[in-house]
Design a protein around this motif. Structure first.
Motif, PDB file in Angstrom:
ATOM      1  N   MET A  89       0.934  -1.198   0.093  1.00  9.53           N
ATOM      2  CA  MET A  89      -0.010   0.087   0.043  1.00  9.53           C
ATOM      3  C   MET A  89       0.941   1.287  -0.021  1.00  9.53           C
ATOM      4  O   MET A  89       0.803   2.122  -0.532  1.00  9.53           O
ATOM      5  N   MET A  90       1.851   1.216   0.863  1.00 14.89           N
ATOM      6  CA  MET A  90       2.793   2.403   0.973  1.00 14.89           C
ATOM      7  C   MET A  90       3.551   2.650  -0.083  1.00 14.89           C
ATOM      8  O   MET A  90       3.690   3.986  -0.552  1.00 14.89           O
ATOM      9  N   THR A  91       3.896   1.700  -0.808  1.00 11.55           N
ATOM     10  CA  THR A  91       4.854   2.006  -2.216  1.00 11.55           C
ATOM     11  C   THR A  91       3.976   2.002  -3.511  1.00 11.55           C
ATOM     12  O   THR A  91       4.493   2.128  -4.656  1.00 11.55           O
ATOM     13  N   GLY A  92       2.582   1.959  -3.060  1.00 14.29           N
ATOM     14  CA  GLY A  92       1.819   1.672  -4.690  1.00 14.29           C
ATOM     15  C   GLY A  92       1.684   0.901  -5.310  1.00 14.29           C
ATOM     16  O   GLY A  92       1.171   0.774  -6.368  1.00 14.29           O
TER      17      GLY A  92
ATOM     18  N   THR B 256      11.684   5.653  -3.448  1.00 13.00           N
ATOM     19  CA  THR B 256      10.501   6.149  -2.691  1.00 13.00           C
ATOM     20  C   THR B 256      10.973   7.497  -2.515  1.00 13.00           C
ATOM     21  O   THR B 256      11.985   7.942  -1.925  1.00 13.00           O
ATOM     22  N   GLY B 275       5.406   6.599  -2.623  1.00  9.83           N
ATOM     23  CA  GLY B 275       5.702   5.459  -2.114  1.00  9.83           C
ATOM     24  C   GLY B 275       6.413   5.457  -0.650  1.00  9.83           C
ATOM     25  O   GLY B 275       7.167   4.519  -0.375  1.00  9.83           O
ATOM     26  N   HIS B 276       6.905   6.655  -0.247  1.00 14.42           N
ATOM     27  CA  HIS B 276       7.733   6.741   0.970  1.00 14.42           C
ATOM     28  C   HIS B 276       7.021   6.608   2.385  1.00 14.42           C
ATOM     29  O   HIS B 276       5.900   6.561   2.307  1.00 14.42           O
ATOM     30  N   ASN B 277       7.991   6.229   3.188  1.00 19.09           N
ATOM     31  CA  ASN B 277       7.371   5.977   4.671  1.00 19.09           C
ATOM     32  C   ASN B 277       6.485   7.336   5.085  1.00 19.09           C
ATOM     33  O   ASN B 277       7.086   8.623   4.907  1.00 19.09           O
TER      34      ASN B 277
END
Lengths: 100, 387
Positions: A89-92, B256, B275-277
């Motif tokens: 999810m975070m990285t798409g 990211t 896409g980063h934290n």
């Protein structure tokens, strides 16, 4: 890290077992490169036993998707755990793959 | 190249015997013999000809005997130098002593020259093996030196001065650090004045490690800065950089990126998280807010991707805390990770701290947590605080 590959009808099913960190990614890279030959069909990445994925591991997923895109095949990601789902999810990556 | 053999014996008849028996090999340039008559002389010859690789030494000699010579040679620690000891037939005491002292092999008098030939062949084989291993080792050392240069380059291109020179810059308090792992990673941070009012800033993590990651990092950082300086909205900047990076990416490398634009006059931040934290906001009252997932794709993966832009506002005393996964995935010896909840708790403790105190405070906590375990990833933070 262990990779088990089975062929079922027209599908290639890849079981990823353990931690796909940077050293493990290097280790399984040759096996995964061979898989791109099957990228014209459907490749299922079974992640039910995948405990961890690093960015190097995500690169392997991306490479397969690219190969499938070029050859007209598809990559399905199956049974991801919550931890891996969060990374996706975070990285798409969640939107890049068909998730089952 | 000839195998150089030093024969050490106080009696000269062996000299004659060797040059006779091995005359063909000497003539063909396969062997080259040197002679000494006691241990001391042997050491002098060795000093003059450091490329001698086999010593054939008698045990009983005046001045310095063979066993003392053997001990001296061992002290030099040259793994590619082999000693074959010669002793009287049945002199098991001395032979045992020599073998325990690190001799390669032994021969007994009268010397069976055919057998000696086999022993020399065996020694040559081992010496060549050791030399090739030494060569490979030297090459590895060279590569490691290259890697440390790559690490220096990586460090050198990051901004080190944190005084922002722009209108109203008195409102900005910015600090960052990158603690590089042993293997060259691909973390970076950057910030730059877009105009008199807006500060562009970024934190990023390139996938993978080593020289390829360092190069990709340098390319990404330059592209983001060059594109950001055009003053585009964050999401357009990321879309543009993504399309260019997709053309540069080898082996599905990606990065990211959290890219933001801070308005120093209002405290407004517009940003795109690729896409980063998700960063945190440490509010002036000590509450810690985690930004929600933007779910944008990382940069360099797929060309033509759209990116969404978002916004937030920093009020006086609020800090935007950005980090890479080197912070949360820092591991102690039990492979426990520092983790997000620990990071959140430590941030709350840093209520009221300035940007430098936040960065060094978290670095200290991570260091305390890993407690000497080897650092496997770059640990990077960037903090922007509104004064």
């Amino acid at each position: 890290m262990e990779v088990k590959i089975e062929r079922e009808n027209a599908q290639v099913i890849v079981h990823l077992i353990g931690r796909l960190d940077t050293p493990a990614s290097l280790e399984i890279a040759p096996q995964m490169n061979e898989l791109t030959e099957a990228a014209g069909g459907t490749i299922v990445l079974d992640c039910s036993q995948l405990e961890y994925i690093s960015s190097s591991g995500l690169r392997i997923f991306l490479s397969l998707r690219k190969a499938a895109g070029e050859k007209g095949g598809k990559v399905i990601v199956r049974s991801i755990t919550n931890d891996i789902r969060n990374v996706f999810m975070m990285t798409g990556f969640l939107n890049l793959f068909e998730i089952q | 190249m000839a195998v150089k053999i030093l024969s050490v014996d106080d009696e000269t008849d062996l000299e004659l015997l060797l040059t006779q028996f091995f005359r063909r090999k000497i003539r063909n340039g396969e062997y080259e013999f040197f002679f000494a008559h006691n241990g001391l002389e042997a050491l002098q010859v060795l000093l003059k000809h450091p490329d001698i690789s086999i010593i054939l030494s008698d045990i009983n000699m005046p001045e310095m005997d063979g066993l003392t010579l053997l001990a001296k040679i061992n002290e030099m620690r040259i793994p590619s130098l082999k000693c074959i000891m010669v002793s009287a037939y049945g002199d098991m005491d001395n032979i045992r002593h020599a073998m325990n002292g690190g001799a390669f092999d032994f021969a007994t008098k009268p010397i069976d020259l055919d057998d000696l030939q086999l022993t020399i062949d065996k020694a040559v084989e081992q010496i060549e093996y050791i030399k090739s291993a030494q060569k490979e080792h030297a090459q590895l050392v060279d590569i490691q030196a290259d890697l440390s240069v790559a690490r220096e380059i990586q460090q050198a291109i990051l901004p080190r001065a944190f005084d922002v020179k722009m209108h109203d810059a008195g409102e900005v308090d910015i600090f960052a650090s990158m603690l590089a792992a042993k293997d060259v990673g691909g973390d970076f941070y950057d910030f730059f004045a877009i105009d008199d009012r807006r500060l562009g800033f970024t934190i990023a993590d390139v996938s993978g490690k080593g020289v390829p990651a360092a190069i990709f990092m340098a390319v990404s950082r330059t592209l983001i800065k060059a594109t950001g300086l055009q003053g585009l909205p964050a999401e357009e900047c990321m879309a543009k950089v993504n399309d260019i990076l997709c053309g540069e990416s080898v082996g599905s490398m990606f990065v990211t990126v959290f890219y933001g634009i801070y308005d120093v006059t209002t405290g407004a931040v517009s940003f795109t998280n690729a896409g980063h934290n998700p960063p945190y906001i440490l509010r002036a009252d000590g509450t810690v807010e985690k930004l929600s997932c933007s779910c944008n794709l990382v940069l360099g993966a797929v060309e033509g991707m759209p990116f969404t832009g978002e916004s937030l506002r920093l009020n006086a005393g609020d800090a935007l805390v950005m980090y890479t996964d080197g912070v949360t995935e820092a591991e102690n010896r039990n492979h426990d990770q520092f983790g997000e909840s620990r990071l959140e708790a430590e941030l709350a403790e840093l209520k009221g701290a300035d940007s430098k105190q936040i960065v060094s405070g978290i670095n200290a906590k991570v260091k305390e947590f890993i407690n000497g375990a080897p650092q496997s990833d770059d640990i990077t933070q960037l903090v922007i605080r509104r004064k």
